[in-house]
Design an enzyme around this catalytic site. Sequence first.
Site, PDB file in Angstrom:
ATOM      1  N   GLU A   1       3.281   1.672  -8.805  1.00 10.54           N
ATOM      2  CA  GLU A   1       2.160   0.733  -8.951  1.00 10.54           C
ATOM      3  C   GLU A   1       1.306   1.166 -10.148  1.00 10.54           C
ATOM      4  O   GLU A   1       0.967   0.362 -11.011  1.00 10.54           O
ATOM      5  CB  GLU A   1       1.322   0.736  -7.673  1.00 10.54           C
ATOM      6  CG  GLU A   1       0.088  -0.146  -7.757  1.00 10.54           C
ATOM      7  CD  GLU A   1      -0.852   0.058  -6.569  1.00 10.54           C
ATOM      8  OE1 GLU A   1      -1.727  -0.805  -6.376  1.00 10.54           O
ATOM      9  OE2 GLU A   1      -0.735   1.069  -5.862  1.00 10.54           O
ATOM     10  N   HIS A   2       0.928   2.437 -10.192  1.00  8.59           N
ATOM     11  CA  HIS A   2       0.140   2.998 -11.293  1.00  8.59           C
ATOM     12  C   HIS A   2       0.964   4.097 -11.961  1.00  8.59           C
ATOM     13  O   HIS A   2       1.464   4.993 -11.279  1.00  8.59           O
ATOM     14  CB  HIS A   2      -1.165   3.623 -10.798  1.00  8.59           C
ATOM     15  CG  HIS A   2      -2.022   2.692  -9.998  1.00  8.59           C
ATOM     16  ND1 HIS A   2      -2.060   2.705  -8.608  1.00  8.59           N
ATOM     17  CD2 HIS A   2      -2.871   1.701 -10.378  1.00  8.59           C
ATOM     18  CE1 HIS A   2      -2.903   1.783  -8.178  1.00  8.59           C
ATOM     19  NE2 HIS A   2      -3.402   1.149  -9.230  1.00  8.59           N
TER      20      HIS A   2
ATOM     21  N   HIS B   1      -6.693   6.855  -0.635  1.00  3.70           N
ATOM     22  CA  HIS B   1      -6.644   5.472  -0.140  1.00  3.70           C
ATOM     23  C   HIS B   1      -6.244   5.416   1.328  1.00  3.70           C
ATOM     24  O   HIS B   1      -6.796   4.638   2.103  1.00  3.70           O
ATOM     25  CB  HIS B   1      -5.651   4.648  -0.962  1.00  3.70           C
ATOM     26  CG  HIS B   1      -6.283   3.949  -2.129  1.00  3.70           C
ATOM     27  ND1 HIS B   1      -7.198   2.944  -1.978  1.00  3.70           N
ATOM     28  CD2 HIS B   1      -6.126   4.117  -3.459  1.00  3.70           C
ATOM     29  CE1 HIS B   1      -7.589   2.518  -3.187  1.00  3.70           C
ATOM     30  NE2 HIS B   1      -6.957   3.218  -4.091  1.00  3.70           N
TER      31      HIS B   1
ATOM     32  N   ASP C   1      -9.072   0.275 -11.989  1.00  2.00           N
ATOM     33  CA  ASP C   1      -9.494  -0.260 -10.695  1.00  2.00           C
ATOM     34  C   ASP C   1     -10.788  -1.058 -10.803  1.00  2.00           C
ATOM     35  O   ASP C   1     -11.024  -1.958 -10.002  1.00  2.00           O
ATOM     36  CB  ASP C   1      -9.713   0.881  -9.692  1.00  2.00           C
ATOM     37  CG  ASP C   1      -8.446   1.224  -8.929  1.00  2.00           C
ATOM     38  OD1 ASP C   1      -7.446   0.505  -9.091  1.00  2.00           O
ATOM     39  OD2 ASP C   1      -8.449   2.216  -8.185  1.00  2.00           O
TER      40      ASP C   1
ATOM     41  N   HIS D   1      23.619 -40.841 -11.871  1.00  3.82           N
ATOM     42  CA  HIS D   1      23.118 -40.072 -13.001  1.00  3.82           C
ATOM     43  C   HIS D   1      23.772 -40.560 -14.307  1.00  3.82           C
ATOM     44  O   HIS D   1      23.103 -40.742 -15.332  1.00  3.82           O
ATOM     45  CB  HIS D   1      23.438 -38.578 -12.816  1.00  3.82           C
ATOM     46  CG  HIS D   1      22.506 -37.853 -11.890  1.00  3.82           C
ATOM     47  ND1 HIS D   1      22.392 -38.140 -10.556  1.00  3.82           N
ATOM     48  CD2 HIS D   1      21.625 -36.817 -12.133  1.00  3.82           C
ATOM     49  CE1 HIS D   1      21.506 -37.339 -10.003  1.00  3.82           C
ATOM     50  NE2 HIS D   1      21.022 -36.522 -10.937  1.00  3.82           N
TER      51      HIS D   1
ATOM     52  N   GLN E   1      -5.590   8.354  -5.708  1.00  3.01           N
ATOM     53  CA  GLN E   1      -4.760   7.450  -4.910  1.00  3.01           C
ATOM     54  C   GLN E   1      -4.489   8.011  -3.521  1.00  3.01           C
ATOM     55  O   GLN E   1      -4.371   7.260  -2.553  1.00  3.01           O
ATOM     56  CB  GLN E   1      -3.431   7.173  -5.619  1.00  3.01           C
ATOM     57  CG  GLN E   1      -3.563   6.375  -6.891  1.00  3.01           C
ATOM     58  CD  GLN E   1      -4.352   5.094  -6.696  1.00  3.01           C
ATOM     59  OE1 GLN E   1      -3.936   4.209  -5.957  1.00  3.01           O
ATOM     60  NE2 GLN E   1      -5.500   4.980  -7.348  1.00  3.01           N
TER      61      GLN E   1
END
Length: 877
Positions: free
Chosen positions: A771-772, A705, A805, A864, A702
Amino acid sequence: METTLPLPFLVGVSAPPDLAPGEGLTSNELSCLGSVFFDVTQQNLDEVLNFLAQHNSSHQTFVDATDLDSKDSVVSVLDHGAKKVFVQPERLSDFADFKGRVAPAVTKTSELKAATQYGLLLKDFDQTRCDVAEFLEKNKTKKTPPIYIKPAAERTVYEHFVDICAQISAIPILPSTALTTDKNDDKKLFVSKLLSGSWSSDRSDKLMPTVVCDERGVALGLVYSSEESVAESLRTQTGVYQSRKRGLWYKGATSGDTQELVRISLDCDNDALKFVIRQKGRFCHLDQFGCFGDLKGISKLEQTLVSRKQSAPEGSYTARLFSDEKLLRAKIMEEAEELCDAKTPEDVAFEAADLIYFALTKAVSAGVSLADIERNLDGKSLKVKRRTGNAKGKWAEKEGITNGTADKAQEAAKQAPAAAPLTSAPATEAQTAPSSDRITMKRLDVSKIGAAQVSEALKRPSQKSADAILGIVKPIINDIRENGDKALLSYTHKFEKATSLTSPVLKAPFPKELMQLPEETIKAIDISYENIRKFHAAQKEDKPLRVETMPGVICSRFARPIERVGLYVPGGTAVLPSTALMLGVPAMVAGCEKIVIASPPRSDGSITPEIVYVAHKVGAESIVLAGGAQAVAAMAYGTESVTKVDKILGPGNQFVTAGKMFVSNDTNAGVGIDMPAGPSEVLVIADKDANPAFVASDLLSQAEHGVDSQVILLAVDLNEQQLQAIEDELHNQAMALPRVDIVRGAISHSVTIQTRDIDEAMRISNEYAPEHLILQLNNAEEVVDKVMNAGSVFIGQWTPESVGDYSAGVNHSLPTYGYAKQYSGVNLGSFVKHITSSNLTAEGLRNVGQAVEQLAKVEELEAHRRAVSIRLASMQK
């Protein structure tokens, strides 16, 4: 005063990541002034380092580091490119090696004697308490090194403070919030007045000679400036000068040869200005680029290459290089080898010229300018941590050379067991690089710090302010909305350099020649496609939900696919078929009627064949050849060629995310989005049984990235030896990666947190909401029950995040930046909506009617109530 300081003052800024100070100067205005001052603390250190990494060659940055306790932290600030760092006088000996870049900081005027030849920072100067007359008398007669004075903001009259500094030739540090380019704002200091008050003109009209240069420092011409023209230049961010005959001269207003202002500075004697600009077209009114003639050498070559890229003559060799990446790559390697083999000065010059031509073609093809290259060179010259300079792998082997300890480390790694446990012996000396070059994460021990410090350490890297990004994105979105295909093509030509494109959309069926792929790539995509299809197909609801809430009242819920979906797949120089699969396959499984994929094209106008192949497999209607907010806007509103969609999904940079958020809030667009997004991140929880090589590889997967990614290790009851084993693996593996510089940036704001037990680790993980989440634990499956917040979980030592992934079947479009507390990752449900229905019999209405009537009466909604009472009355007839 230092001759290298571009302006007679420094601007103090409180928000280093994006120079967004709030009231006062804008980010662009600050950028044009080029000299900023930060107070760095341990809390904002990462933000300052990130700013320096991006701007160290375009800004002269001065830093007060007196709040940094660690020498390593101060060295990191220097290594990231700070022009000058100020520390306590007693600490100067620690930084003797850095000479002119480290100077003392004091808080009392009596301590000015501590000044070194490299200057001094006087902090918190209080003109209301200081005997200013005595201060001036003592200091103006002395020939002192440059003194930088930072006032006590709450007690400062800035006009008086600037006057004091001018009398003793000191450099004032003025907060950005106290400065303005608006001449009508009488509450702040007018920047152009500050400049004109410090320059010296021997002309009767007091105009300042102004040398206009491009970003490489090539002089384009000589003009004149006034206080008014400088103010207008800063306000408009363009070249505005003072004509001696016609008043203000907006360069290019009639010819179209406009200028974008990059930076303003004064020369060493304060009797000439320098404007650095980006020139569009020619500067000179004659048929030449600048008033001193046309460009020469490398600058001329760049100009020619840019022209060829935009419009090359038929049969142009340069055009062929732009369109054939493999040919260009081969030529660069060929010319590099010929340069290495050249012997005579003539041959070296000849081969070097050839190599520069092909290397610059590569740069221009990627949208990189000579100025960009020179900024990188300038940035690298400021580094204080030096690499060993060893040759890599096959290149060293080809020349028959070895690289000392690096070779030994690689050899030791080859001989090490494939799955050494954390309890293995400590790393050898050969495996451990010098600490100054180490890629290592900060360490914290939960038992020694409080919860607040843990939260502070886990803060994600700051992103640009939403307002700043939105200010860039909104005009683009509005342009697409108003001008459709024409605007979309224009942005693709501008940002992707794909000037040969004549249509912004590739419609299905897609030509086979656009999907030519190696068999192994096709097989990998097909395997991944099938696994993703199986997992998402299993999420389908077998039948509608049907509940009888009371006799005669049937409530149901059924699913329907979203009819038109837009899938954003980042692209350009990258190849991301995995994202196309993760979005396209569930859209297909859900039964979406129209699937529109948007992805930036390559510079030759083509889309990567992997993405075309996936688009074909999932039955996409079209591929929009665009990226960024412009692609989002095209799908949200539709154009002549782009189908309007009902929902946009997919990851992207901050501009893509801002575009998605904007259109989702625009009721005229009528479009939804999947989720907000931020940089990629991973949190690994490891115990004593975890393999250090596996842990390090998961963290690095990661970290590579981007520099704004973050990786976290929660180490459960590990001792020093076990932690060191992971750190050694992290460094050694990182150094072998092609994206090692990106890894360094990500690791700089990443952290290892030592925890006592699994429960403590899970509390921290759930609060962080990664996230992970990777569980490298002996009892990993049992711990899953404790997971409350995460995008996706990877269980056990044989489940690296990368399988998620690509090919396992789960989706990799996941919530980041803590949004896992509120959002799910992309799944089949992302492509369907649920519709509810009610079906009442007469008995059912009798059973529930009285409750409806009463609540309608309470809310005073008579129509109503009557809708029920009229029906109930009809039953009595």
